[in-house]
Design a protein around this motif. Sequence first.
Motif, PDB file in Angstrom:
ATOM      1  N   ILE A 276      -8.351  36.211  64.772  1.00  0.00           N
ATOM      2  CA  ILE A 276      -8.037  35.132  63.837  1.00  0.00           C
ATOM      3  C   ILE A 276      -9.190  34.134  63.752  1.00  0.00           C
ATOM      4  CG2 ILE A 276      -6.481  33.185  63.423  1.00  0.00           C
ATOM      5  CD1 ILE A 276      -4.267  34.904  64.745  1.00  0.00           C
ATOM      6  N   ALA A 277      -9.862  33.906  64.869  1.00  0.00           N
ATOM      7  CA  ALA A 277     -10.964  32.943  64.894  1.00  0.00           C
ATOM      8  C   ALA A 277     -12.164  33.431  64.084  1.00  0.00           C
ATOM      9  CB  ALA A 277     -11.385  32.672  66.337  1.00  0.00           C
ATOM     10  N   ASN A 278     -12.412  34.729  64.100  1.00  0.00           N
ATOM     11  CA  ASN A 278     -13.634  35.258  63.500  1.00  0.00           C
ATOM     12  C   ASN A 278     -13.408  36.055  62.221  1.00  0.00           C
ATOM     13  OD1 ASN A 278     -15.379  34.435  65.804  1.00  0.00           O
ATOM     14  ND2 ASN A 278     -14.140  35.919  66.926  1.00  0.00           N
ATOM     15  N   GLY A 279     -12.153  36.440  61.953  1.00  0.00           N
ATOM     16  CA  GLY A 279     -11.915  37.393  60.884  1.00  0.00           C
ATOM     17  C   GLY A 279     -12.219  38.783  61.417  1.00  0.00           C
ATOM     18  N   VAL A 280     -11.544  39.777  60.901  1.00  0.00           N
ATOM     19  CA  VAL A 280     -11.712  41.115  61.463  1.00  0.00           C
ATOM     20  C   VAL A 280     -11.390  42.165  60.401  1.00  0.00           C
ATOM     21  CG1 VAL A 280      -9.325  41.317  62.275  1.00  0.00           C
ATOM     22  CG2 VAL A 280     -11.142  42.557  63.473  1.00  0.00           C
ATOM     23  N   GLU A 281     -11.965  43.328  60.559  1.00  0.00           N
ATOM     24  CA  GLU A 281     -11.648  44.466  59.699  1.00  0.00           C
ATOM     25  C   GLU A 281     -10.918  45.506  60.540  1.00  0.00           C
ATOM     26  OE1 GLU A 281     -13.905  47.733  56.829  1.00  0.00           O
ATOM     27  OE2 GLU A 281     -14.803  45.769  57.200  1.00  0.00           O
TER      28      GLU A 281
ATOM     29  N   GLU B 158      -3.959  58.932  55.278  1.00  0.00           N
ATOM     30  CA  GLU B 158      -5.248  58.332  54.944  1.00  0.00           C
ATOM     31  C   GLU B 158      -5.563  57.205  55.915  1.00  0.00           C
ATOM     32  OE1 GLU B 158      -5.715  57.048  50.931  1.00  0.00           O
ATOM     33  OE2 GLU B 158      -4.830  58.867  50.078  1.00  0.00           O
ATOM     34  N   THR B 159      -6.845  56.934  56.086  1.00  0.00           N
ATOM     35  CA  THR B 159      -7.284  55.780  56.865  1.00  0.00           C
ATOM     36  C   THR B 159      -7.707  54.687  55.899  1.00  0.00           C
ATOM     37  OG1 THR B 159      -8.044  57.163  58.699  1.00  0.00           O
ATOM     38  CG2 THR B 159      -8.920  54.932  58.579  1.00  0.00           C
ATOM     39  N   VAL B 160      -7.086  53.524  56.045  1.00  0.00           N
ATOM     40  CA  VAL B 160      -7.340  52.404  55.144  1.00  0.00           C
ATOM     41  C   VAL B 160      -8.011  51.275  55.915  1.00  0.00           C
ATOM     42  CG1 VAL B 160      -6.295  50.697  53.601  1.00  0.00           C
ATOM     43  CG2 VAL B 160      -5.357  53.006  53.722  1.00  0.00           C
ATOM     44  N   SER B 161      -9.027  50.685  55.321  1.00  0.00           N
ATOM     45  CA  SER B 161      -9.716  49.545  55.922  1.00  0.00           C
ATOM     46  C   SER B 161      -9.125  48.251  55.367  1.00  0.00           C
ATOM     47  CB  SER B 161     -11.211  49.618  55.622  1.00  0.00           C
ATOM     48  OG  SER B 161     -11.894  48.547  56.217  1.00  0.00           O
ATOM     49  N   ILE B 162      -8.715  47.369  56.265  1.00  0.00           N
ATOM     50  CA  ILE B 162      -8.072  46.110  55.856  1.00  0.00           C
ATOM     51  C   ILE B 162      -8.913  44.938  56.349  1.00  0.00           C
ATOM     52  CG2 ILE B 162      -5.991  44.693  56.021  1.00  0.00           C
ATOM     53  CD1 ILE B 162      -4.475  47.283  56.696  1.00  0.00           C
TER      54      ILE B 162
ATOM     55  N   SER C 202      -2.261  33.471  59.979  1.00  0.00           N
ATOM     56  CA  SER C 202      -1.256  33.139  60.985  1.00  0.00           C
ATOM     57  C   SER C 202      -0.136  34.160  60.959  1.00  0.00           C
ATOM     58  CB  SER C 202      -0.696  31.731  60.744  1.00  0.00           C
ATOM     59  OG  SER C 202      -0.169  31.619  59.442  1.00  0.00           O
ATOM     60  N   ASP C 203       0.695  34.122  61.966  1.00  0.00           N
ATOM     61  CA  ASP C 203       1.810  35.059  62.089  1.00  0.00           C
ATOM     62  C   ASP C 203       2.729  34.958  60.871  1.00  0.00           C
ATOM     63  OD1 ASP C 203       3.214  36.876  64.173  1.00  0.00           O
ATOM     64  OD2 ASP C 203       4.824  35.573  63.465  1.00  0.00           O
ATOM     65  N   GLY C 204       3.048  36.093  60.276  1.00  0.00           N
ATOM     66  CA  GLY C 204       3.947  36.106  59.129  1.00  0.00           C
ATOM     67  C   GLY C 204       3.253  36.101  57.785  1.00  0.00           C
ATOM     68  N   VAL C 205       1.934  35.874  57.753  1.00  0.00           N
ATOM     69  CA  VAL C 205       1.195  35.905  56.493  1.00  0.00           C
ATOM     70  C   VAL C 205       1.155  37.340  55.962  1.00  0.00           C
ATOM     71  CG1 VAL C 205      -1.139  35.741  55.508  1.00  0.00           C
ATOM     72  CG2 VAL C 205      -0.221  33.857  56.847  1.00  0.00           C
ATOM     73  N   GLN C 206       1.295  37.488  54.663  1.00  0.00           N
ATOM     74  CA  GLN C 206       1.265  38.820  54.056  1.00  0.00           C
ATOM     75  C   GLN C 206       0.027  38.955  53.175  1.00  0.00           C
ATOM     76  OE1 GLN C 206       4.867  41.173  52.534  1.00  0.00           O
ATOM     77  NE2 GLN C 206       3.960  40.532  50.607  1.00  0.00           N
ATOM     78  N   LEU C 207      -0.770  39.973  53.448  1.00  0.00           N
ATOM     79  CA  LEU C 207      -1.950  40.284  52.658  1.00  0.00           C
ATOM     80  C   LEU C 207      -1.657  41.507  51.803  1.00  0.00           C
ATOM     81  CD1 LEU C 207      -4.659  39.938  55.466  1.00  0.00           C
ATOM     82  CD2 LEU C 207      -3.739  38.146  53.989  1.00  0.00           C
ATOM     83  N   LYS C 208      -2.511  41.742  50.807  1.00  0.00           N
ATOM     84  CA  LYS C 208      -2.292  42.886  49.926  1.00  0.00           C
ATOM     85  C   LYS C 208      -3.583  43.670  49.738  1.00  0.00           C
ATOM     86  CE  LYS C 208      -1.805  42.397  45.400  1.00  0.00           C
ATOM     87  NZ  LYS C 208      -1.199  42.075  44.085  1.00  0.00           N
ATOM     88  N   VAL C 209      -3.491  44.984  49.908  1.00  0.00           N
ATOM     89  CA  VAL C 209      -4.604  45.882  49.597  1.00  0.00           C
ATOM     90  C   VAL C 209      -4.223  46.610  48.310  1.00  0.00           C
ATOM     91  CG1 VAL C 209      -6.088  47.734  50.409  1.00  0.00           C
ATOM     92  CG2 VAL C 209      -5.082  46.148  52.058  1.00  0.00           C
ATOM     93  N   THR C 210      -4.864  46.240  47.235  1.00  0.00           N
ATOM     94  CA  THR C 210      -4.492  46.763  45.920  1.00  0.00           C
ATOM     95  C   THR C 210      -4.741  48.263  45.814  1.00  0.00           C
ATOM     96  OG1 THR C 210      -5.043  44.629  44.924  1.00  0.00           O
ATOM     97  CG2 THR C 210      -4.881  46.504  43.443  1.00  0.00           C
ATOM     98  N   GLY C 211      -3.745  48.973  45.282  1.00  0.00           N
ATOM     99  CA  GLY C 211      -3.908  50.391  44.983  1.00  0.00           C
ATOM    100  C   GLY C 211      -3.796  51.332  46.161  1.00  0.00           C
ATOM    101  N   LYS C 212      -3.387  50.841  47.327  1.00  0.00           N
ATOM    102  CA  LYS C 212      -3.267  51.707  48.496  1.00  0.00           C
ATOM    103  C   LYS C 212      -1.813  51.968  48.883  1.00  0.00           C
ATOM    104  CE  LYS C 212      -7.490  52.818  49.301  1.00  0.00           C
ATOM    105  NZ  LYS C 212      -7.890  54.245  49.192  1.00  0.00           N
ATOM    106  N   GLY C 213      -0.895  51.743  47.943  1.00  0.00           N
ATOM    107  CA  GLY C 213       0.490  52.126  48.162  1.00  0.00           C
ATOM    108  C   GLY C 213       0.715  53.536  47.642  1.00  0.00           C
TER     109      GLY C 213
END
Length: 375
Positions: A137-142, A214-218, A225-236
């Motif tokens: 969370i402090a640095n950002g991560v993939e 598939e392996t997806v990079s996020i 923070s806990d509970g935040v929802q992100l979206k990766v477009t087109g990977k559903g």
Amino acid sequence: MKKDYYEILQIDKSATKAEIKKAYRKKAIQYHPDKNPGDKEAEEKFKLAAEAYEILSDDNKRARYDQYGHAAFENGGAGAGGFGGFGGGGMNMEDIFSQFGDIFGGQFGGFGGGGSRQARVKGSNMRIRVKVTLEDIANGVEKKVKIRRKVKADGVTFKTCSTCNGQGQVMRVTNTILGRMQTATTCPTCHGAGQSIDNKPKGADSNGMVQKEETVSIKIPAGVSDGVQLKVTGKGNEAPGNNSISGDLLVLIEEIQHKTLSREGMNLHYDLYVSFPEVALGASKEIETVTGKVKIKIESGTQSGKILRLRGKGLPSIERYGTGDLLVHINVWTPQNLSKDQKHFFENNMDDDNFTPSPSKSDKSFFEKVKDMFS
């Protein structure tokens, strides 16, 4: 410079949700591709109107935009969950018609277009949880994760639905006391896809779909923070048909509890236990932070309950407006098993003035320190 979203829709900042929707529908119809074929300027205005509506129609995104402007949605900022990644940037026509096509109210046929445009179906979204540490969370991560999603089988072919002629909708006429009423309903044959399966490969389901791993990079931005929802477009999941589009991968953030640090918004807390000799004589202590270990100085005479603030050693804001602090809580450890000589020492010094509590006005109580901490 990006144009103000309120100006794009020509509404006041106090506009209600209903007014925002009405303004967007007016702009979307005005600049719709079917009304302005080949007009690139109209297409850009159409996209901008949808981008403005995406932000202003969502209470959370609108609040962040009102406070931070476009900066709240840049480079994985506060608007996580928009088109093309985070925020409103990178919108395309497929996303607009998929998300907001219903707002046109049937004024345009098919999937957001006229009779020449075939229906387009979007696949279903997928949801996963991803665990992150405070260091992440402090640095950002993939993060790279494996998912299983529905995709069209190799060799599957589709043909135009003969019932709706590829529109995905059929018109129904009903008689009412007010006269004949025409309504558009989902095609019962193709279920809105505008196409039906022509060749089904072995192993595919009735829609020509198979499960694929598939392996997806996020990319997880710093400050989540806990509970935040992100979206990766087109990977559903994909949807059947030659002109369908994939759903999205919705990523729910799950924060792993740190072994020594606790979180409170952007600030972090650390309980440091020190001995009588250390606070009496002064000492240097090494503590853990999210960016590595640091040494702090304990001044002689430090009282239990004192809070040391290490500025900038907390977590960054997801909106990128600053970084929190690390608050080190000093706790003096009382020995529980004294030797005979140690007991004798304290008995001899029980009435010594140096051991008699005599707090001054500058020695604040625990509750005063907590109050200062949040002020």
